[in-house]
Design a protein around this motif. Structure first.
Motif, PDB file in Angstrom:
ATOM      1  N   THR A   1      12.471  32.855  11.787  1.00 16.18           N
ATOM      2  CA  THR A   1      12.877  31.871  10.777  1.00 16.18           C
ATOM      3  C   THR A   1      12.128  32.172   9.495  1.00 16.18           C
ATOM      4  O   THR A   1      10.897  32.210   9.481  1.00 16.18           O
ATOM      5  CB  THR A   1      12.565  30.436  11.236  1.00 16.18           C
ATOM      6  OG1 THR A   1      13.237  30.195  12.484  1.00 16.18           O
ATOM      7  CG2 THR A   1      13.047  29.426  10.196  1.00 16.18           C
TER       8      THR A   1
ATOM      9  N   THR B   1      13.355  34.506  18.121  1.00 18.52           N
ATOM     10  CA  THR B   1      13.954  33.856  16.958  1.00 18.52           C
ATOM     11  C   THR B   1      13.013  34.009  15.776  1.00 18.52           C
ATOM     12  O   THR B   1      11.821  33.683  15.878  1.00 18.52           O
ATOM     13  CB  THR B   1      14.201  32.358  17.209  1.00 18.52           C
ATOM     14  OG1 THR B   1      15.063  32.214  18.351  1.00 18.52           O
ATOM     15  CG2 THR B   1      14.857  31.700  15.999  1.00 18.52           C
TER      16      THR B   1
ATOM     17  N   HIS C   1      17.852  40.697   9.999  1.00 21.68           N
ATOM     18  CA  HIS C   1      18.880  39.730   9.606  1.00 21.68           C
ATOM     19  C   HIS C   1      19.520  40.229   8.311  1.00 21.68           C
ATOM     20  O   HIS C   1      18.965  40.102   7.230  1.00 21.68           O
ATOM     21  CB  HIS C   1      18.260  38.351   9.400  1.00 21.68           C
ATOM     22  CG  HIS C   1      19.243  37.271   9.074  1.00 21.68           C
ATOM     23  ND1 HIS C   1      20.581  37.367   9.367  1.00 21.68           N
ATOM     24  CD2 HIS C   1      19.081  36.069   8.472  1.00 21.68           C
ATOM     25  CE1 HIS C   1      21.200  36.269   8.965  1.00 21.68           C
ATOM     26  NE2 HIS C   1      20.305  35.479   8.414  1.00 21.68           N
TER      27      HIS C   1
ATOM     28  N   THR D   1      11.727  32.178  23.328  1.00 25.15           N
ATOM     29  CA  THR D   1      12.289  31.345  24.394  1.00 25.15           C
ATOM     30  C   THR D   1      12.462  32.231  25.618  1.00 25.15           C
ATOM     31  O   THR D   1      13.211  33.213  25.588  1.00 25.15           O
ATOM     32  CB  THR D   1      13.636  30.736  23.986  1.00 25.15           C
ATOM     33  OG1 THR D   1      13.473  29.966  22.794  1.00 25.15           O
ATOM     34  CG2 THR D   1      14.169  29.839  25.096  1.00 25.15           C
TER      35      THR D   1
ATOM     36  N   THR E   1       9.962  27.357  25.183  1.00 24.70           N
ATOM     37  CA  THR E   1       9.879  27.879  23.820  1.00 24.70           C
ATOM     38  C   THR E   1       8.476  27.701  23.270  1.00 24.70           C
ATOM     39  O   THR E   1       7.852  26.656  23.471  1.00 24.70           O
ATOM     40  CB  THR E   1      10.889  27.166  22.893  1.00 24.70           C
ATOM     41  OG1 THR E   1      12.221  27.413  23.371  1.00 24.70           O
ATOM     42  CG2 THR E   1      10.784  27.667  21.462  1.00 24.70           C
TER      43      THR E   1
ATOM     44  N   TYR F   1       7.815  33.501  14.042  1.00 27.67           N
ATOM     45  CA  TYR F   1       8.384  34.080  15.258  1.00 27.67           C
ATOM     46  C   TYR F   1       8.297  33.043  16.372  1.00 27.67           C
ATOM     47  O   TYR F   1       7.227  32.472  16.608  1.00 27.67           O
ATOM     48  CB  TYR F   1       7.578  35.289  15.723  1.00 27.67           C
ATOM     49  CG  TYR F   1       7.686  36.547  14.910  1.00 27.67           C
ATOM     50  CD1 TYR F   1       8.590  37.556  15.243  1.00 27.67           C
ATOM     51  CD2 TYR F   1       6.836  36.771  13.837  1.00 27.67           C
ATOM     52  CE1 TYR F   1       8.654  38.732  14.523  1.00 27.67           C
ATOM     53  CE2 TYR F   1       6.892  37.946  13.104  1.00 27.67           C
ATOM     54  CZ  TYR F   1       7.806  38.925  13.457  1.00 27.67           C
ATOM     55  OH  TYR F   1       7.860  40.095  12.740  1.00 27.67           O
ATOM     56  N   GLU F   2       9.415  32.839  17.080  1.00 24.93           N
ATOM     57  CA  GLU F   2       9.420  31.956  18.241  1.00 24.93           C
ATOM     58  C   GLU F   2      10.033  32.688  19.431  1.00 24.93           C
ATOM     59  O   GLU F   2      10.945  33.506  19.281  1.00 24.93           O
ATOM     60  CB  GLU F   2      10.212  30.682  17.945  1.00 24.93           C
ATOM     61  CG  GLU F   2       9.551  29.779  16.911  1.00 24.93           C
ATOM     62  CD  GLU F   2      10.426  28.594  16.559  1.00 24.93           C
ATOM     63  OE1 GLU F   2      10.044  27.459  16.887  1.00 24.93           O
ATOM     64  OE2 GLU F   2      11.484  28.818  15.949  1.00 24.93           O
TER      65      GLU F   2
ATOM     66  N   SER G   1      17.679  32.192   9.630  1.00 22.90           N
ATOM     67  CA  SER G   1      17.132  32.504  10.949  1.00 22.90           C
ATOM     68  C   SER G   1      18.024  33.500  11.666  1.00 22.90           C
ATOM     69  O   SER G   1      19.205  33.654  11.345  1.00 22.90           O
ATOM     70  CB  SER G   1      16.978  31.235  11.798  1.00 22.90           C
ATOM     71  OG  SER G   1      18.233  30.660  12.056  1.00 22.90           O
ATOM     72  N   LYS G   2      17.433  34.196  12.633  1.00 26.42           N
ATOM     73  CA  LYS G   2      18.160  35.181  13.428  1.00 26.42           C
ATOM     74  C   LYS G   2      17.603  35.156  14.839  1.00 26.42           C
ATOM     75  O   LYS G   2      16.388  35.112  15.028  1.00 26.42           O
ATOM     76  CB  LYS G   2      17.996  36.578  12.813  1.00 26.42           C
ATOM     77  CG  LYS G   2      18.527  37.736  13.662  1.00 26.42           C
ATOM     78  CD  LYS G   2      20.047  37.792  13.671  1.00 26.42           C
ATOM     79  CE  LYS G   2      20.545  38.977  14.523  1.00 26.42           C
ATOM     80  NZ  LYS G   2      20.231  40.283  13.917  1.00 26.42           N
ATOM     81  N   ARG G   3      18.487  35.183  15.827  1.00 27.92           N
ATOM     82  CA  ARG G   3      18.086  35.236  17.230  1.00 27.92           C
ATOM     83  C   ARG G   3      18.507  36.569  17.823  1.00 27.92           C
ATOM     84  O   ARG G   3      19.583  37.069  17.530  1.00 27.92           O
ATOM     85  CB  ARG G   3      18.715  34.082  18.011  1.00 27.92           C
ATOM     86  CG  ARG G   3      18.186  32.716  17.616  1.00 27.92           C
ATOM     87  CD  ARG G   3      18.889  31.605  18.394  1.00 27.92           C
ATOM     88  NE  ARG G   3      18.313  30.305  18.074  1.00 27.92           N
ATOM     89  CZ  ARG G   3      18.685  29.571  17.035  1.00 27.92           C
ATOM     90  NH1 ARG G   3      19.637  30.017  16.230  1.00 27.92           N
ATOM     91  NH2 ARG G   3      18.105  28.407  16.788  1.00 27.92           N
ATOM     92  N   GLN G   4      17.655  37.102  18.686  1.00 28.33           N
ATOM     93  CA  GLN G   4      17.965  38.379  19.314  1.00 28.33           C
ATOM     94  C   GLN G   4      17.429  38.384  20.734  1.00 28.33           C
ATOM     95  O   GLN G   4      16.273  38.013  20.972  1.00 28.33           O
ATOM     96  CB  GLN G   4      17.348  39.519  18.505  1.00 28.33           C
ATOM     97  CG  GLN G   4      17.778  40.899  18.953  1.00 28.33           C
ATOM     98  CD  GLN G   4      17.541  41.920  17.860  1.00 28.33           C
ATOM     99  OE1 GLN G   4      17.984  41.754  16.724  1.00 28.33           O
ATOM    100  NE2 GLN G   4      16.836  42.984  18.188  1.00 28.33           N
TER     101      GLN G   4
ATOM    102  N   THR H   1      14.609  35.310  24.373  1.00 32.47           N
ATOM    103  CA  THR H   1      15.209  35.312  23.044  1.00 32.47           C
ATOM    104  C   THR H   1      14.112  35.215  21.999  1.00 32.47           C
ATOM    105  O   THR H   1      13.270  34.324  22.057  1.00 32.47           O
ATOM    106  CB  THR H   1      16.190  34.137  22.869  1.00 32.47           C
ATOM    107  OG1 THR H   1      17.233  34.240  23.850  1.00 32.47           O
ATOM    108  CG2 THR H   1      16.807  34.146  21.484  1.00 32.47           C
TER     109      THR H   1
END
Length: 251
Positions: A230, A228, A145, A190, A196, A187-188, A160-163, A226
């Motif tokens: 945070t 994520t 990020h 989905t 999730t 780390y999350e 936060s960043k989603r990839q 995905t």
């Protein structure tokens, strides 16, 4: 000494790097020839600076024959080996290894932080070779990020960043990296079916002891999921490690 035991091979910087006493230093880049005549599989590594008190981080990238020396390292490219305070070595489990091609070079990106006393550093990396070709080749994938903006005085600033995961992965470990304002990290995942779950929650991040978190069993992540991340930052005067709570912080 070496935490990984006696390495099979040791590569050192060709000459010491002079570290100034004050101010800041740009990233230092050094190339080391391996002179390997055949492909090797690396099961473990350790990076040993001679002046660890001024080393913020080290990222080692493999340059295959013919690759340009200015090829990027870190960020979204991942790394072959890395050093941060509290995390200087890695031993992969049996059946897992990283590929080191014949004739490749090692490119070191080194971030030095002057601490008031001029010194010099000539770090080394020791490699432990796997006894046989592995069942699994290990790579590092980053969720980076780069558009951080942490306001002055903020005690609980969230970024936060989603990839999207571009291919199916078996993830054996996670490692979070922030700097001295880092407070917590999560780390999350989905999955494509919309479920999730939290993969890793670090409630008290500590820059001085950046642990790698190994999974008991590699975690399968399907393509199209995905990831994520945070991160929470403390840029307030209540953070004793904060060098300047009046400063807005970016990447």
């Amino acid at each position: 000494g070496w935490s990984v035991g006696a390495p099979d091979v040791i590569f050192a910087l060709p000459e010491p790097v002079e570290i100034r006493a004050e101010g800041t230093m740009p990233y230092q880049y050094r190339i080391v020839e391996t002179a390997l005549t055949e492909e090797r599989w690396v099961q473990g590594y350790e990076i040993l600076p001679t002046a660890p008190e001024v080393v913020h981080h080290v990222i080692v990238q493999v340059l295959p024959p013919g690759a340009p020396a200015n090829r990027r390292g870190g960020g979204d490219d991942g790394f072959f080996a890395a050093y941060v305070p509290g995390n200087s070595h890695r031993m992969l489990p049996p059946g897992f290894a990283k590929r080191l091609p014949a004739g490749s070079r090692l490119r070191f990106q080194i971030h030095y932080t002057p601490n008031g006393r001029a010194t010099r550093d000539q770090l080394r990396i020791g490699l432990v070779f796997a006894k046989e070709p592995p069942r699994h080749e290990v790579h590092v994938a980053a969720v980076a990020h780069t558009r951080l903006h942490i306001p002055p005085g903020a005690a609980d600033h969230v970024e936060s960043k989603r990839q999207v995961v571009p291919m199916p992965m078996n993830v054996p470990a996670f490692m979070a990296h922030m700097h001295v304002r880092g407070k917590s990290f999560k780390y999350e995942l989905t999955t494509p079916d919309g479920k999730t779950e939290t993969l890793l929650d670090i409630p008290r991040y500590d820059f001085n002891w950046q642990l790698q978190y190994d999974c008991a069993q590699p975690r399968f992540i399907p393509r199209g999921s995905t990831m994520t991340i945070t991160a929470v930052f403390d840029n307030s005067s209540g953070n004793p490690a904060n060098p300047d709570p009046t400063k807005a912080v970016r990447w």
